[in-house]
Design an enzyme around this catalytic site. Sequence first.
Site, mmCIF file in Angstrom:
data_model
loop_
_atom_site.group_PDB
_atom_site.id
_atom_site.type_symbol
_atom_site.label_atom_id
_atom_site.label_comp_id
_atom_site.label_asym_id
_atom_site.label_seq_id
_atom_site.Cartn_x
_atom_site.Cartn_y
_atom_site.Cartn_z
ATOM 1 N N SER A 1 7.779 5.471 45.286
ATOM 2 C CA SER A 1 7.306 5.465 43.906
ATOM 3 C C SER A 1 5.890 6.034 43.787
ATOM 4 O O SER A 1 5.413 6.243 42.668
ATOM 5 C CB SER A 1 7.365 4.059 43.335
ATOM 6 O OG SER A 1 6.413 3.230 43.951
ATOM 7 N N LYS B 1 3.966 -2.732 37.132
ATOM 8 C CA LYS B 1 2.959 -1.738 37.487
ATOM 9 C C LYS B 1 2.060 -1.422 36.277
ATOM 10 O O LYS B 1 0.837 -1.368 36.384
ATOM 11 C CB LYS B 1 3.644 -0.465 37.974
ATOM 12 C CG LYS B 1 4.242 -0.627 39.377
ATOM 13 C CD LYS B 1 5.055 0.577 39.777
ATOM 14 C CE LYS B 1 5.584 0.421 41.200
ATOM 15 N NZ LYS B 1 6.525 1.478 41.562
#
Lengths: 254, 822
Positions: free
Chosen positions: B656, B699
Amino acid sequence: MNSPANPQARILVAIESHLIDRQALQLGAEIAALWQSELVALCVAAQELQHSPAFPFVTEIDRVSAARRELDASRLLSAFRVWRRQVDAQLQRLASVHRISATSEVVPGRLWSDLLPIAGAEDLLLVTGTAAFARHPIARRQRRPIAVLLFGTKRDARVLAIAASLGRGFHADTVAFALAADRAAGERIAATLEEAGDTVARMPCAPGDAARLVQAFEELGCRWLVASRSDLAAFAIDPQPFLMRPNRAALLVP
Amino acid sequence: MSESPAALPPELLRQLCRGEDLPFTTTAELEPLGDDGAIGQQRAIDALRFGIGMTGDGYNVFALGPEGIGKFDLVRGIVAREAASRPVPNDWCYVDNFETPNRPLALSLPPGRGRTLRDDLRRMVQELRAALPAAFRRDEFQARQEEIEEEFQTQQQQSLHALRERARAQGVMLIETPTGFVFAPIDDKGEAINPLQFEQLPADRQQRIKDTVAALQDELQRSIKQFPNLYREMHDKLKALQREMAEFTVGNAIEAVRERYADLPPVDAHLQRVQADIIDNVDLFLPHAESPLSGLVQDGEKSFTRYQVNLLIDNGARRHAPVEFEDLPTHGNLIGRSEYRAQMGTLLTDFTLITAGALHRANGGFLLLDARRVLTQPYAWEALKRVLRSREIRIETLERALGLVSTATLEPEPIPLDLKVVLIGDRQLFYLLQAYDPDFGDLFKVNADFDDRVTRDPATTLEFARLFAAMTVRHRLLPLARDAVAEAVEYAARLAADAERLSIHLGSISDLLREADYLARRQAHERIERDDVRGAIAQRIQRSDRLRARSYEEIERGTMLVATSGSAIGQINGLSVIQLGNFAFGQPSRITATTRLGDGKVIDIERETELGGAFHSKGVLILSNYLAAQYARELPLSLAASLAFEQSYGMVDGDSASLAELCALLSSLAEVPIRQCLAVTGSVNQRGEVQAIGGVNEKIEGFFDVCRNRGFAPGQGVVIPAANVKHLMLRHDVVDAAQTGTFQVFAVATVDAALTLLTGIEAGSRNADGVYPEDSVNGRVQRALEHFSRRRQTFFRSERGAARPDGNGETPATVAATEQAQ
């Protein structure tokens, strides 16, 4: 009929040397407990045995295995000591269970003839035959008639009282066999029985019937014989054949 | 041409469930969802119904799915309804096998009659314990017994008496010693003589006496040897008499019992065996003299246990087939065991000490087991498989099964098995068993696969509301206001990490409602309001976020270097997710890239230090190839680059961060600074497309929290893959910040879009000649790589010539300056 609260000072149980006659001792202990008497085991040692080991041909045949073996004096003595210890151990247990006093004595002599001198006036002598073979001696005595021998002597009243007391203790009937030597004796017996009232069944006998008494006991199914030892002797009545039958016992008044 | 993407509108950051759209005021108005009304589990329910309905060997069920989604309750509900339509199974008893006592016999009786049989036999034995002694005390029996005994004793006595008389007639006396018999001579009067007198007898008389004694001894021996035979004969007669009496008494007692079980031949056969055994062992019922060992050894009372009935399974009170769940599926708890009792230091057992296992209790119905617990209990799994394979329950102690003991123990007759087992476990277990246990597939042919999420639409939203209603009933909670329902539905979407899906992790949802109920009651609310649900969520996070707070504190204090404003070359804010149990939070990290002349290798420092996982390494390799394909198709890639997660001291995995790493690398090559007010997450493929990643909500919220703690600055936000927009279920405060433009979320589909956004410079598109615009980011990158390539060629030429300039430490800028000077 009234019976003395503690009519007997001691119950003497005669046991033969060859048996640790547990059933006889048990029976004696129960009777002693019934009357709160002392139990005394009379260990009868046949006096003939005293010299037996000295015979050159003597050999002992084992009671159980039928094996032959030498009989020497020391082994014989040892066997008697062991037997005495076993008797004492059983007496202690019985005394504890029935809360009575119990002792033993060794009596050299014969079962039938040599015990009477040991007994006091208030003692009773319990003689058993093969009671040791019986598995339930007390239960089997229940409801079995108790035979009592009356001779028209001064001991009759006590003999009858003892028999009646035993009958009450064991829930048994009492059957009186009257053996009168003369008319006066017959009247004394009648008076004694009169005093007992209906609690005692009467079985008139002639003196000549004495030999057939044992057979009469059997026919009635009696297990117990209560009598005066001296009167038995006077009338030459031998209770041994009766006592040799299984599960039989006699209470003898000195 | 890549345009800078616009910030996502707030409504895309959290897909709201609007309370006013719900057709009720509170959940009290709704019909609660039934036990089997599971949401989105139709596939699993169909499989389960098929499995429990299907007959045939091996059609047991493995219900697989994540923990906490309510598998157990759902399975139990469905199985219980199926069981309700099935008949009550038979009772099972163990009884003594008189011939081989270590192999007790199993008896099956219609429901409720096991108890009756047990009570009947117990009562019968009690009666016989009184009746038999009474019968043996009866005068008739006593008389017959005495007859036999007297006959024996008389024979014995007569034998000795006759011998005694014969001896006396021959001048010898039989004398009894304590242990036997001896003979002694007598005189004419019958009195015993002593040895001295014997010596004085004539020799022939002595010899005659000796001969007589010898003959009598022989005769006595023969008589005594006959006694055992006589005794045996008497004993046989007594036994026959006892048997006759016992048969009469026992027969009367047991006939009444046998009549009641005449319709059950196995039971009748057992009763006949009981009858025969009582008659054979009638002594047990008669009073005995007390033994010194009484109380130490098995006493009379215990001898009667052989006639007892061990009612192993009593189904008398059931209305239908059983459904059992064994919470502790040990070997013994599953298949039953034989208990022991200590007696004089020895462990003894008998059939009355056999106890049932879960398989016995569930026989004729269903057994639910937690697969993990079965597998973690020693030998439980093997035992379960053996039972299912053989279709009979054979009780065998673990010690015996393993051969650890050699003492005799019970081997009870196996009981036929007829049940369905439903194992409940997670998917990993299921697939491991399928892969490594060859028996598993044969024994568990049906898998009911439970999902952990459902599609979010108005219908499922309403079903969720009914589910909440059911939970409020089950847990006695306040009803939920429709706004509270909406908040809880949004929570379910957040749990699913997907705005278009709802998590059916019922455990978490149920806990949330209970906690909200607690808060509502403290506020004296009559129903659970939206704020109660929000408060419960906030408190739940607060209880778990100590480490998150510590981490953000370190960023705020400058210990962890994360810039949230300004710009820098080769430096970018990446985002990772830290999972702590059931709590996850986003963690911003600084990612840096350096580039120089080299041989085309991108060094992943995480991998080199073995702190990077395989997925992370894969992401780095992809971006290396992207560089080559995008900028150096016809040139050797003469680049040496390194990438690092700064201040990372643990494992880094996942791809990611590959978008962030690529942007940092390109920034370094192009020497274009990146806006530090943005954080980036997303993975890239070799074609420069940005791909979805996990944990997008955490996040974004992680960077949001860091920015908020420092005080918001203009332009702050997070760049995410466009494919993740549908997953956004951000916190309300993040949505509110987006509403005011304080914090924004940007979605990108390509690397170029991200570059444009991050640098504020057009990324640039290749023209027909394959050349990027000069001032674009891509153009600068392309130029730098071409320069590296030329310098590399120059380097190799000069090296072959002799002179060798050292390329180490050369940056694109220094190279360019050198070229301009030349």
